[in-house]
Design a protein around this motif. Structure first.
Motif, mmCIF file in Angstrom:
data_model
loop_
_atom_site.group_PDB
_atom_site.id
_atom_site.type_symbol
_atom_site.label_atom_id
_atom_site.label_comp_id
_atom_site.label_asym_id
_atom_site.label_seq_id
_atom_site.Cartn_x
_atom_site.Cartn_y
_atom_site.Cartn_z
ATOM 1 N N LYS A 28 0.831 -1.192 0.000
ATOM 2 C CA LYS A 28 0.000 0.000 0.000
ATOM 3 C C LYS A 28 0.872 1.251 0.000
ATOM 4 C CE LYS A 28 -3.919 -2.068 2.324
ATOM 5 N NZ LYS A 28 -4.851 -1.979 3.446
ATOM 6 N N SER A 29 0.390 2.270 -0.687
ATOM 7 C CA SER A 29 1.120 3.529 -0.769
ATOM 8 C C SER A 29 0.850 4.364 0.480
ATOM 9 C CB SER A 29 0.690 4.295 -2.014
ATOM 10 O OG SER A 29 1.264 5.569 -2.013
ATOM 11 N N PRO A 30 1.910 4.856 1.146
ATOM 12 C CA PRO A 30 1.680 5.710 2.324
ATOM 13 C C PRO A 30 1.124 7.075 1.932
ATOM 14 C CG PRO A 30 4.022 5.494 1.881
ATOM 15 C CD PRO A 30 3.308 4.566 0.939
ATOM 16 N N HIS A 55 -2.630 8.182 2.691
ATOM 17 C CA HIS A 55 -3.050 8.599 4.016
ATOM 18 C C HIS A 55 -2.635 10.029 4.335
ATOM 19 C CE1 HIS A 55 -4.263 4.506 4.787
ATOM 20 N NE2 HIS A 55 -3.076 4.096 4.415
#
Length: 55
Positions: free
Chosen positions: A2-4, A7
């Protein structure tokens, strides 16, 4: 994985880009200074200083 970035808010992403640019410019500046060792040690030329031209 998942790409930070999902968020982060747009302001946080902009801040992260700015910090990354500052870091890269700092590293590039250190490399540039290290590749020109004589320029930092010489200082101003004698003709550029008023005290040197009066003697």
């Amino acid at each position: 994985m998942k790409s930070p970035a999902k968020h982060l808010t747009p302001d946080e992403i902009r801040t992260l880009w700015i910090l990354t640019a500052v870091l890269l410019l700092g590293i590039g500046g250190r490399i540039w200074i290290a590749s020109h060792p004589g320029a930092a040690a010489q200082g101003p030329s004698p003709a550029a200083t008023p005290a040197a031209s009066t003697h």
